[in-house]
Design a protein around this motif. Sequence first.
Motif: not given
Length: 439
Positions: A4-6, A81-84, A96-99, A382-390
Amino acid sequence: MGTQATSPEYTKPNKEQSVDDWLPITSSRNAKWWYSAFHNVTAMVGAGVLSLPYAMGPGIAVLILSWIITLYTLWQMVEMHEMVPGKRFDRYHELGQHAFGEKLGLWIVVPQQLVVEVGVNIVYMVTGGRSLKKFHDTVCPGCKSIKLTYFIMIFASVHFVLSQLPNFNSISGISLAAAVMSLSYSTIAWGASVDKGKQSNVEYGYKSSSAAGTVLNFFGALGDVAFAYAGHNVVLEIQATIPSTPEKPSKKPMWKGVIVAYIIVALCYFPVALVGYWAFGNSVDDNILVTLEKPRWLIAMANMMVVVHVIGSYQIYAMPVFDMIETVLVKKLHFPPGLALRIIARSVYVAFTMFVGITFPFFGGLLGFFGGFAFAPTTYFLPCIMWLAIYKPKRWSLSWITNWVYLHHSRSSVNDFVADRRATADHHQCKDLQILLIN
């Protein structure tokens, strides 16, 4: 991936959009910020708060640090949640798939998220049954004893009905009642402990005298603490129910709700953990309401409050599982979406958790294992790892340092524990123990 688009930049094919409008996570987006508050309270507090005095062996520092760290990692997930632009990551696995990539992200997140959510549902099935039994035995001590199995079935019968509610917003009333009950029975737990006072011959050390036994108790306690902060597994799904526009992104009302929720969580956790451990020491049961037997009417009322609360908590953790099941059935196996599919799929899931709960009534004793295997990674790491990866922050930047410190917090806790054991146990035992922990 994202749903769902923003903004008008991102649209979906009509068929896919119609399926998303039917799925429980994305079918309703009109939640208010206070929905976020009590959904998070219901998800986090759970009946796990009653085991916190039992987990106080590792110390209050772990509980406080966990409160701080999980608040930070929850903020990260709300922000991501809406980083993109134009997309919303409505589910944990979508982020997770995005990261990590389409396939790897699924394999990293989905198994762990399912272990948490299905594990919690089974534990709550047993907890609800036990609390009903405790209520029955307290109110009618002279009545014929009824097996726990039947109380679990009674508890499950409620969920065969409630599980047909379509989405998070439709269970908001149940979640609100559950959040109120959690604060109520937590207050009863520590209030009754204060009234009982410090017990004679109370001991605060580790129960086990051997190094191996102490290690198991230590990790079991850490698992209990991790279980007490498991709300991250549903936070993106909760945020998905809040409306969002480029001018008013969902992260603002969501974060407002999270702050209120964490204040309530602190009011529930810290008094119960500290006062319960002060009163009973290491002799406290893994459910403090079991340790507290009088006054009878108060303990009976508290156990019924636990029943109401775990009814709400079960639904909160079951909703993302229902979403996964229905997504696979409709998008992969091409079943037509509809009421019949929903009734059958959800009833089978409730029956499954009931069956496992009846078969393994000691399932709650496995929380330490689940805490280490899935609760801790999905909540702390996982939140920290995804934050660093993204975001890929520069080395030695504030963001990089903060995440590095949080990721290494667990290792330092283990080292402190080993040092503490070295002061009281045989050197060779501790050497073997440290090798075990490092590996």
